[in-house]
Design an enzyme around this catalytic site. Sequence first.
Site, PDB file in Angstrom:
ATOM      1  N   CYS A 149       1.295  -1.332  -0.127  1.00  0.00           N
ATOM      2  CA  CYS A 149       0.212  -0.198  -0.116  1.00  0.00           C
ATOM      3  C   CYS A 149       1.028   1.234  -0.053  1.00  0.00           C
ATOM      4  CB  CYS A 149      -1.031  -0.168   1.684  1.00  0.00           C
ATOM      5  SG  CYS A 149      -2.063  -1.062   1.700  1.00  0.00           S
ATOM      6  N   ASN A 201      -1.794   2.316   6.254  1.00  0.00           N
ATOM      7  CA  ASN A 201      -0.832   0.371   4.868  1.00  0.00           C
ATOM      8  C   ASN A 201      -0.539  -0.193   5.879  1.00  0.00           C
ATOM      9  OD1 ASN A 201       1.210  -0.564   3.905  1.00  0.00           O
ATOM     10  ND2 ASN A 201       2.523   1.240   4.725  1.00  0.00           N
ATOM     11  N   GLY A 202      -0.923  -1.231   6.339  1.00  0.00           N
ATOM     12  CA  GLY A 202      -0.310  -2.023   7.625  1.00  0.00           C
ATOM     13  C   GLY A 202      -1.327  -2.955   7.046  1.00  0.00           C
ATOM     14  N   HIS A 215      17.833 -37.020  -6.696  1.00  0.00           N
ATOM     15  CA  HIS A 215      16.462 -37.483  -5.612  1.00  0.00           C
ATOM     16  C   HIS A 215      14.745 -36.922  -5.761  1.00  0.00           C
ATOM     17  CE1 HIS A 215      20.466 -39.212  -3.758  1.00  0.00           C
ATOM     18  NE2 HIS A 215      20.585 -37.663  -4.418  1.00  0.00           N
ATOM     19  N   GLU A 239       7.119 -15.353 -10.342  1.00  0.00           N
ATOM     20  CA  GLU A 239       6.901 -13.809 -10.191  1.00  0.00           C
ATOM     21  C   GLU A 239       6.420 -13.432 -11.956  1.00  0.00           C
ATOM     22  OE1 GLU A 239       9.445 -11.759  -7.597  1.00  0.00           O
ATOM     23  OE2 GLU A 239      10.393 -11.698  -8.438  1.00  0.00           O
ATOM     24  N   LYS A 250       5.935  -4.754  -3.658  1.00  0.00           N
ATOM     25  CA  LYS A 250       7.400  -4.877  -3.740  1.00  0.00           C
ATOM     26  C   LYS A 250       8.220  -4.477  -2.587  1.00  0.00           C
ATOM     27  CE  LYS A 250      11.177  -3.000  -5.869  1.00  0.00           C
ATOM     28  NZ  LYS A 250      11.935  -4.445  -6.843  1.00  0.00           N
ATOM     29  N   LYS A 309      12.605 -15.520 -10.276  1.00  0.00           N
ATOM     30  CA  LYS A 309      12.216 -14.306 -11.228  1.00  0.00           C
ATOM     31  C   LYS A 309      11.115 -14.868 -12.515  1.00  0.00           C
ATOM     32  CE  LYS A 309      13.875 -11.268  -9.639  1.00  0.00           C
ATOM     33  NZ  LYS A 309      14.160 -11.734  -8.522  1.00  0.00           N
ATOM     34  N   ARG A 362       4.263  -0.829  -4.651  1.00  0.00           N
ATOM     35  CA  ARG A 362       4.110  -0.787  -2.890  1.00  0.00           C
ATOM     36  C   ARG A 362       2.386  -1.655  -3.023  1.00  0.00           C
ATOM     37  NH1 ARG A 362       7.012   1.596   0.591  1.00  0.00           N
ATOM     38  NH2 ARG A 362       4.715   0.720   2.177  1.00  0.00           N
ATOM     39  N   TRP A 371      -2.932  -2.179  -2.119  1.00  0.00           N
ATOM     40  CA  TRP A 371      -2.221  -4.548  -2.038  1.00  0.00           C
ATOM     41  C   TRP A 371      -3.144  -4.879  -0.567  1.00  0.00           C
ATOM     42  CZ3 TRP A 371      -0.552  -8.209   0.765  1.00  0.00           C
ATOM     43  CH2 TRP A 371       0.165  -9.909   0.240  1.00  0.00           C
ATOM     44  N   GLU A 431      17.631 -17.780  -8.246  1.00  0.00           N
ATOM     45  CA  GLU A 431      16.635 -16.554  -8.592  1.00  0.00           C
ATOM     46  C   GLU A 431      16.116 -16.910  -9.881  1.00  0.00           C
ATOM     47  OE1 GLU A 431      16.401 -14.144  -6.479  1.00  0.00           O
ATOM     48  OE2 GLU A 431      16.528 -12.264  -8.658  1.00  0.00           O
TER      49      GLU A 431
HETATM   50  C1  F6R Z   1      11.344 -10.982  -5.757  1.00  0.00           C
HETATM   51  C2  F6R Z   1      11.393  -9.510  -4.894  1.00  0.00           C
HETATM   52  C3  F6R Z   1      10.965 -10.431  -3.112  1.00  0.00           C
HETATM   53  C4  F6R Z   1      12.401  -9.454  -2.138  1.00  0.00           C
HETATM   54  C5  F6R Z   1      11.500 -10.128  -1.208  1.00  0.00           C
HETATM   55  C6  F6R Z   1      12.627  -9.060  -0.204  1.00  0.00           C
HETATM   56  O1  F6R Z   1      12.143 -10.445  -6.533  1.00  0.00           O
HETATM   57  O2  F6R Z   1      11.175  -9.298  -5.415  1.00  0.00           O
HETATM   58  O3  F6R Z   1      11.566 -11.298  -3.468  1.00  0.00           O
HETATM   59  O4  F6R Z   1      12.981  -9.608  -2.470  1.00  0.00           O
HETATM   60  O5  F6R Z   1      10.001  -9.521  -0.632  1.00  0.00           O
HETATM   61  O6  F6R Z   1      12.201  -7.739  -0.608  1.00  0.00           O
HETATM   62  P1  F6R Z   1      13.355  -6.625   0.569  1.00  0.00           P
HETATM   63  O7  F6R Z   1      14.942  -7.366   0.002  1.00  0.00           O
HETATM   64  O8  F6R Z   1      13.183  -5.133   0.031  1.00  0.00           O
HETATM   65  O9  F6R Z   1      13.701  -7.048   1.768  1.00  0.00           O
END
Ligand code: F6R
Length: 615
Positions: A2, A100-101, A511, A495, A610, A492, A27, A74, A488
Amino acid sequence: MCGIVGYIGRREAYPIIINGLKRLEYRGYDSAGIVLSTPKGFELVKTKGKVSDLEEKSTSIDQTPTIGIGHTRWATHGVPNDVNSHPHLSNNGRIVLVHNGIIENYESIKKLLIEKGYTFQSDTDTEVLVNFIQLFQEEQNLNLRDAVRLALNEVVGAYAIAVLDNQDPDTIVVARLGSPLAIGIGKDEFFIASDASPFIEFTKDAIYLEDGDMASIRLGEEVAIHTIHNNEPVSLDIQELQLNIEAIEKGGYEHFMLKEIYEQPRSIRDTMRGRLLVDEGIIKMAGIWDNQERFLKAKRIIIVACGTSYHAGLVAEYMIEDFARIPVEVEYASEFRYRNPIIKKNDVVIAISQSGETADTLAALKLAKEKGAFIFGINNVVGSSIARITDAGAYTHAGPEIGVASTKAFTAQLTILSLIALKLGKKNGELSNEKYNLLTRELDRIPELVEKILIDCEGKIEAIAEKYKDNRNAIYLGRGYNYPSALEGALKLKEISYIHAEGYPAAEMKHGPIALLDENMPVIVIATKRGYYEKVVSNIQEIKSRSARIIAVVNEGDEQVIAMADDHIFIPETAEEFTPILAAIPLQLLSYWIAVKLGKNVDQPRNLAKSVTVE
Ligand code: F6R
């Protein structure tokens, strides 16, 4: 999660709030709303959907008022729909609030309010809070600030809020506990936002509200900050913002994610700048240098993080143990905080977080601090909550990352973790001078090698994406330093393209996951020359004999693997320890192009946000 924006001044608030909400859409973006304060009352509009949908709906309201607040959501409580969107109005129509929260005890407060005759339209905890404020205001005949303060003292949870009262239209009251809030200070005007990006073109002066503080912002007066708990005045700490407007715009790219992928030569260089003095053989990092005793005497380093930042932590585990021979544990912050972990006074706990606001990482750090550990933060966002509670830290200098999928922040994290590992290894004598010099020189070349990958990959990865875009599953494999690269890569892909993907250490295939292999399963394998190459070659043979399709990330000049692979992507050879930085680039591009070809919203994937400020 949010985003909140507010304005009070002499200009029209509407365009400032709408543009600010667009910048904060990273956000959360499932619904949005705005309320403007006029002498006749509130002009309020809200909708399911994005800020652009809000704009379309806002033609019905008077857009000229100079005071207002807005929200991009969000969803936590209640599905995304018009009614659950913020702002929320109190029953008497006098108070309006964006939040927000999460208010954890909202059910008991709601029950109390219902008993007193209050009614609710939405399923949100926010509507409960705004009515709770009304209750205090009415029962004790309070001004808005005092009513907000008393209500918040009864609330359990996390919040950043902005509140308006139509009987005191020249005031905005804001408060924070656990979710960020910045106040921009202009000449005869004030801005409010979850981060400084909505007001960067208007002022460079900002106050970051501390946890447990609230502010009353009135036109023509200085901002007044007090503690929520006992109403103690708090002195103003006005900071000069370093952010610039270009950094938060797309700069000609189709998506922020693509821009941020292409920015990596620059962001990695910026992360090293002034720190890696390769000709002198020096790594300068004040946060480490000033606390070197804590690091060098540490019995153990614990790294806590989430998502992509957790993957950076896994690479750091290999590197710090290898270079400095200090035991390292890496944990998901969300698990660490709840499992009664053993934390000793001589432990060092490192939190890695792009946003510096991730609720689980923040809580894990607070726990470690309570137990007396030395806490160190690696963050990208200057002034973020994690940066402020840690004993010391290092910023990644990647610049604002707007695309929800983390790209340049990841490679900047790997860069800074490499510097830390090298510095510790050199300092405690576990790393020979020869190896240290070789590795620092190699690290110094990384931005140039990333640049080369970006040029060489032009068009090629897009073509590979076209071939594989319709597969519903994918497996990513790597060994050693590139096992986290596999995790990773898979993250990517899932998501942003919603394709199911799993990352594994290549040798773990047999395994269990090998059962998944057939001609429909693409397997992306990282097989660089200096890391268990022969072992990975054997794993690739096992995959090949199950008819799965192989996309190999290999070093230039490779012949053996490319002879077996259906497709390959070259990356230059470097020290194995730094290959995760290079391998990340084609894997990011592959996910990007697959998502684009599938027509997905690359920068704002569904269900994600984010900055995950709720647990
Ligand atoms: C993946 C992604 C999330 C963040 C995770 C941690 O692309 O963006 O998995 O890496 O939410 O976020 P931060 O680094 O802001 O603590």
